[in-house]
Design a protein around this motif. Sequence first.
Motif, PDB file in Angstrom:
ATOM      1  N   GLN A 146       0.807  -1.218   0.000  1.00 17.92           N
ATOM      2  CA  GLN A 146       0.000   0.000   0.000  1.00 17.92           C
ATOM      3  C   GLN A 146       0.843   1.273   0.000  1.00 17.92           C
ATOM      4  O   GLN A 146       0.390   2.315  -0.458  1.00 17.92           O
ATOM      5  CB  GLN A 146      -0.948   0.017   1.202  1.00 17.92           C
ATOM      6  N   SER A 147       2.077   1.193   0.465  1.00 26.03           N
ATOM      7  CA  SER A 147       2.877   2.413   0.602  1.00 26.03           C
ATOM      8  C   SER A 147       3.918   2.628  -0.498  1.00 26.03           C
ATOM      9  O   SER A 147       4.392   3.743  -0.671  1.00 26.03           O
ATOM     10  CB  SER A 147       3.586   2.418   1.969  1.00 26.03           C
ATOM     11  N   GLU A 148       4.278   1.598  -1.231  1.00 25.85           N
ATOM     12  CA  GLU A 148       5.334   1.746  -2.232  1.00 25.85           C
ATOM     13  C   GLU A 148       4.759   1.673  -3.641  1.00 25.85           C
ATOM     14  O   GLU A 148       4.031   0.737  -3.984  1.00 25.85           O
ATOM     15  CB  GLU A 148       6.419   0.688  -2.021  1.00 25.85           C
ATOM     16  N   SER A 149       5.124   2.628  -4.460  1.00 29.93           N
ATOM     17  CA  SER A 149       4.561   2.730  -5.806  1.00 29.93           C
ATOM     18  C   SER A 149       4.924   1.533  -6.695  1.00 29.93           C
ATOM     19  O   SER A 149       4.194   1.215  -7.624  1.00 29.93           O
ATOM     20  CB  SER A 149       5.005   4.026  -6.476  1.00 29.93           C
ATOM     21  N   ALA A 150       6.018   0.861  -6.396  1.00 31.44           N
ATOM     22  CA  ALA A 150       6.427  -0.298  -7.200  1.00 31.44           C
ATOM     23  C   ALA A 150       5.402  -1.433  -7.139  1.00 31.44           C
ATOM     24  O   ALA A 150       5.336  -2.264  -8.041  1.00 31.44           O
ATOM     25  CB  ALA A 150       7.785  -0.820  -6.733  1.00 31.44           C
ATOM     26  N   GLU A 169       2.029  -0.914  -6.814  1.00 29.59           N
ATOM     27  CA  GLU A 169       0.706  -0.352  -7.075  1.00 29.59           C
ATOM     28  C   GLU A 169      -0.200  -1.337  -7.821  1.00 29.59           C
ATOM     29  O   GLU A 169      -1.403  -1.402  -7.577  1.00 29.59           O
ATOM     30  CB  GLU A 169       0.845   0.936  -7.882  1.00 29.59           C
ATOM     31  N   ARG A 200      -2.211  -3.629  -5.404  1.00 30.60           N
ATOM     32  CA  ARG A 200      -2.851  -3.019  -4.235  1.00 30.60           C
ATOM     33  C   ARG A 200      -4.250  -3.560  -3.963  1.00 30.60           C
ATOM     34  O   ARG A 200      -4.619  -3.766  -2.820  1.00 30.60           O
ATOM     35  CB  ARG A 200      -2.901  -1.504  -4.377  1.00 30.60           C
TER      36      ARG A 200
END
Length: 121
Positions: free
Chosen positions: A86-90, A92, A95
């Motif tokens: 949930q916190s790292e764009s890698a 996404e 999610r």
Amino acid sequence: MTTRSTPTKNEERLYCEELFRELKLPADRIKTVMRSSPDVEKLTTDSLYIMTKATEMFIRDLARRAHASSGKENTIDYKHIADVVQSESAFEFVREMVPHKITFRQYKEMKRQKDKLKKGK
């Protein structure tokens, strides 16, 4: 003296078997997942190996990040994995598949608020 530049079929087969032995995940499972896609018509040995290796690398990276965020020596909980996703764009793209857990009470409250918004429109 003639040198042969292309491997024989048997040499290729032995090389592939050696590569697949290095894998930790069962390639047959990855093959099943890949074949379940309507976009996949043909599956080569090379593509299966690459996808299996990439899957292993993805899992290893996610586990390392979750372990680092856990602060625990030998434990990774679902919460740690969800936090990383949930916190790292890698991460996404996964999610929706790895949400934070919520209690039933929280779910009921969210649903009540959503229903309230629908009635207001």
